[in-house]
Design a protein around this motif. Structure first.
Motif, PDB file in Angstrom:
ATOM      1  N   MET A   1     -32.258  -5.791 -11.671  1.00  0.00           N
ATOM      2  CA  MET A   1     -31.623  -4.892 -10.701  1.00  0.00           C
ATOM      3  C   MET A   1     -30.187  -5.365 -10.416  1.00  0.00           C
ATOM      4  SD  MET A   1     -33.276  -3.764  -7.117  1.00  0.00           S
ATOM      5  CE  MET A   1     -32.236  -3.246  -5.787  1.00  0.00           C
ATOM      6  N   ALA A   2     -29.259  -4.441 -10.383  1.00  0.00           N
ATOM      7  CA  ALA A   2     -27.850  -4.781 -10.159  1.00  0.00           C
ATOM      8  C   ALA A   2     -27.635  -5.285  -8.736  1.00  0.00           C
ATOM      9  CB  ALA A   2     -26.981  -3.551 -10.403  1.00  0.00           C
ATOM     10  N   GLY A   3     -26.625  -6.131  -8.577  1.00  0.00           N
ATOM     11  CA  GLY A   3     -26.291  -6.649  -7.248  1.00  0.00           C
ATOM     12  C   GLY A   3     -25.725  -5.546  -6.365  1.00  0.00           C
ATOM     13  N   ASN A   4     -25.628  -5.819  -5.103  1.00  0.00           N
ATOM     14  CA  ASN A   4     -25.097  -4.858  -4.145  1.00  0.00           C
ATOM     15  C   ASN A   4     -23.599  -4.664  -4.391  1.00  0.00           C
ATOM     16  OD1 ASN A   4     -24.105  -3.530  -1.878  1.00  0.00           O
ATOM     17  ND2 ASN A   4     -25.501  -4.560  -0.484  1.00  0.00           N
ATOM     18  N   ALA A   5     -23.199  -3.432  -4.683  1.00  0.00           N
ATOM     19  CA  ALA A   5     -21.793  -3.132  -4.975  1.00  0.00           C
ATOM     20  C   ALA A   5     -20.869  -3.517  -3.820  1.00  0.00           C
ATOM     21  CB  ALA A   5     -21.636  -1.652  -5.302  1.00  0.00           C
ATOM     22  N   LEU A   6     -21.368  -3.451  -2.580  1.00  0.00           N
ATOM     23  CA  LEU A   6     -20.538  -3.811  -1.423  1.00  0.00           C
ATOM     24  C   LEU A   6     -20.168  -5.290  -1.419  1.00  0.00           C
ATOM     25  CD1 LEU A   6     -22.193  -1.848   1.525  1.00  0.00           C
ATOM     26  CD2 LEU A   6     -19.999  -1.406   0.473  1.00  0.00           C
ATOM     27  N   GLN A   7     -20.963  -6.116  -2.109  1.00  0.00           N
ATOM     28  CA  GLN A   7     -20.736  -7.567  -2.098  1.00  0.00           C
ATOM     29  C   GLN A   7     -19.919  -8.055  -3.297  1.00  0.00           C
ATOM     30  OE1 GLN A   7     -21.342  -9.090   0.640  1.00  0.00           O
ATOM     31  NE2 GLN A   7     -22.372  -7.288   1.438  1.00  0.00           N
ATOM     32  N   LYS A   8     -19.598  -7.141  -4.231  1.00  0.00           N
ATOM     33  CA  LYS A   8     -18.853  -7.524  -5.430  1.00  0.00           C
ATOM     34  C   LYS A   8     -17.352  -7.534  -5.114  1.00  0.00           C
ATOM     35  CE  LYS A   8     -18.162  -5.844 -10.109  1.00  0.00           C
ATOM     36  NZ  LYS A   8     -17.245  -4.709 -10.148  1.00  0.00           N
ATOM     37  N   PRO A   9     -16.667  -8.652  -5.393  1.00  0.00           N
ATOM     38  CA  PRO A   9     -15.220  -8.676  -5.116  1.00  0.00           C
ATOM     39  C   PRO A   9     -14.470  -7.638  -5.952  1.00  0.00           C
ATOM     40  CG  PRO A   9     -16.063 -10.883  -5.505  1.00  0.00           C
ATOM     41  CD  PRO A   9     -17.153  -9.921  -5.894  1.00  0.00           C
ATOM     42  N   VAL A  10     -13.521  -6.976  -5.323  1.00  0.00           N
ATOM     43  CA  VAL A  10     -12.697  -5.974  -6.002  1.00  0.00           C
ATOM     44  C   VAL A  10     -11.228  -6.340  -5.822  1.00  0.00           C
ATOM     45  CG1 VAL A  10     -14.360  -4.073  -5.828  1.00  0.00           C
ATOM     46  CG2 VAL A  10     -12.775  -4.488  -3.939  1.00  0.00           C
ATOM     47  N   THR A  11     -10.397  -5.809  -6.721  1.00  0.00           N
ATOM     48  CA  THR A  11      -8.953  -6.009  -6.647  1.00  0.00           C
ATOM     49  C   THR A  11      -8.358  -4.879  -5.808  1.00  0.00           C
ATOM     50  OG1 THR A  11      -9.037  -6.981  -8.837  1.00  0.00           O
ATOM     51  CG2 THR A  11      -6.879  -6.314  -8.059  1.00  0.00           C
ATOM     52  N   LEU A  12      -7.361  -5.195  -4.987  1.00  0.00           N
ATOM     53  CA  LEU A  12      -6.744  -4.213  -4.096  1.00  0.00           C
ATOM     54  C   LEU A  12      -5.385  -3.783  -4.641  1.00  0.00           C
ATOM     55  CD1 LEU A  12      -7.299  -6.089  -0.703  1.00  0.00           C
ATOM     56  CD2 LEU A  12      -8.972  -4.850  -2.073  1.00  0.00           C
ATOM     57  N   SER A  13      -4.993  -2.538  -4.378  1.00  0.00           N
ATOM     58  CA  SER A  13      -3.646  -2.089  -4.730  1.00  0.00           C
ATOM     59  C   SER A  13      -2.644  -2.791  -3.818  1.00  0.00           C
ATOM     60  CB  SER A  13      -3.528  -0.574  -4.547  1.00  0.00           C
ATOM     61  OG  SER A  13      -3.511  -0.243  -3.164  1.00  0.00           O
ATOM     62  N   GLY A  14      -1.397  -2.805  -4.223  1.00  0.00           N
ATOM     63  CA  GLY A  14      -0.337  -3.398  -3.405  1.00  0.00           C
ATOM     64  C   GLY A  14      -0.233  -2.755  -2.030  1.00  0.00           C
ATOM     65  N   ASP A  15      -0.354  -1.414  -1.987  1.00  0.00           N
ATOM     66  CA  ASP A  15      -0.272  -0.700  -0.707  1.00  0.00           C
ATOM     67  C   ASP A  15      -1.392  -1.135   0.232  1.00  0.00           C
ATOM     68  OD1 ASP A  15       2.019   0.770  -1.282  1.00  0.00           O
ATOM     69  OD2 ASP A  15       0.905   2.461  -2.102  1.00  0.00           O
ATOM     70  N   LEU A  16      -2.600  -1.292  -0.318  1.00  0.00           N
ATOM     71  CA  LEU A  16      -3.738  -1.704   0.516  1.00  0.00           C
ATOM     72  C   LEU A  16      -3.556  -3.157   0.976  1.00  0.00           C
ATOM     73  CD1 LEU A  16      -6.385  -0.977   1.853  1.00  0.00           C
ATOM     74  CD2 LEU A  16      -7.562  -1.536  -0.288  1.00  0.00           C
ATOM     75  N   GLU A  17      -3.048  -4.022   0.100  1.00  0.00           N
ATOM     76  CA  GLU A  17      -2.792  -5.418   0.485  1.00  0.00           C
ATOM     77  C   GLU A  17      -1.777  -5.509   1.632  1.00  0.00           C
ATOM     78  OE1 GLU A  17      -3.939  -8.195  -3.325  1.00  0.00           O
ATOM     79  OE2 GLU A  17      -1.848  -7.608  -3.122  1.00  0.00           O
ATOM     80  N   ASN A  18      -0.826  -4.568   1.682  1.00  0.00           N
ATOM     81  CA  ASN A  18       0.153  -4.546   2.784  1.00  0.00           C
ATOM     82  C   ASN A  18      -0.526  -4.313   4.130  1.00  0.00           C
ATOM     83  OD1 ASN A  18       2.343  -4.959   1.121  1.00  0.00           O
ATOM     84  ND2 ASN A  18       2.810  -2.784   0.901  1.00  0.00           N
ATOM     85  N   VAL A  19      -1.674  -3.642   4.107  1.00  0.00           N
ATOM     86  CA  VAL A  19      -2.389  -3.316   5.340  1.00  0.00           C
ATOM     87  C   VAL A  19      -3.367  -4.433   5.725  1.00  0.00           C
ATOM     88  CG1 VAL A  19      -3.971  -1.682   6.461  1.00  0.00           C
ATOM     89  CG2 VAL A  19      -2.184  -0.835   4.923  1.00  0.00           C
ATOM     90  N   ILE A  20      -4.152  -4.918   4.747  1.00  0.00           N
ATOM     91  CA  ILE A  20      -5.271  -5.816   5.100  1.00  0.00           C
ATOM     92  C   ILE A  20      -5.181  -7.220   4.508  1.00  0.00           C
ATOM     93  CG2 ILE A  20      -6.837  -3.877   5.491  1.00  0.00           C
ATOM     94  CD1 ILE A  20      -8.196  -4.557   2.809  1.00  0.00           C
ATOM     95  N   GLY A  21      -4.130  -7.503   3.741  1.00  0.00           N
ATOM     96  CA  GLY A  21      -3.992  -8.845   3.175  1.00  0.00           C
ATOM     97  C   GLY A  21      -4.413  -8.899   1.718  1.00  0.00           C
ATOM     98  N   LYS A  22      -4.190 -10.044   1.126  1.00  0.00           N
ATOM     99  CA  LYS A  22      -4.413 -10.236  -0.314  1.00  0.00           C
ATOM    100  C   LYS A  22      -5.888 -10.189  -0.695  1.00  0.00           C
ATOM    101  CE  LYS A  22      -0.286 -11.184  -2.122  1.00  0.00           C
ATOM    102  NZ  LYS A  22       0.307  -9.979  -2.685  1.00  0.00           N
TER     103      LYS A  22
END
Length: 81
Positions: A1-22
């Motif tokens: 069974m696949a892991g929980n997608a909410l717990q998998k690290p994802v890469t953020l766009s530059g615009d999103l990083e400006n809002v919530i950090g790296k």
């Protein structure tokens, strides 16, 4: 069974990083940090808390028009990879 997608690290766009950090961070962390930003900057509509009124920084991610919290999650998802 696949892991929980909410717990998998994802890469953020530059615009999103400006809002919530790296990134990378999990989807759950992204959602939590976006809400922290919304609350810290008073971006929830005063009459209808389900509506978000983006400022310029958040608008670069989800658009500048008022948006419902449900549509906001989908808009933020477009900035994850």
């Amino acid at each position: 069974m696949a892991g929980n997608a909410l717990q998998k690290p994802v890469t953020l766009s530059g615009d999103l990083e400006n809002v919530i950090g790296k990134g990378p961070m999990t989807r759950a962390q992204v959602t939590s940090k976006v809400w922290e930003y919304i609350k810290a900057n008073g971006l929830q509509d005063s009459k209808d808390k389900r509506q978000i009124n983006p400022d310029a920084k958040l608008g670069a991610v989800i658009g500048n028009a008022q948006i419902s919290m449900f549509k906001m999650t989908a808009a933020v998802s477009k900035h994850l990879s």
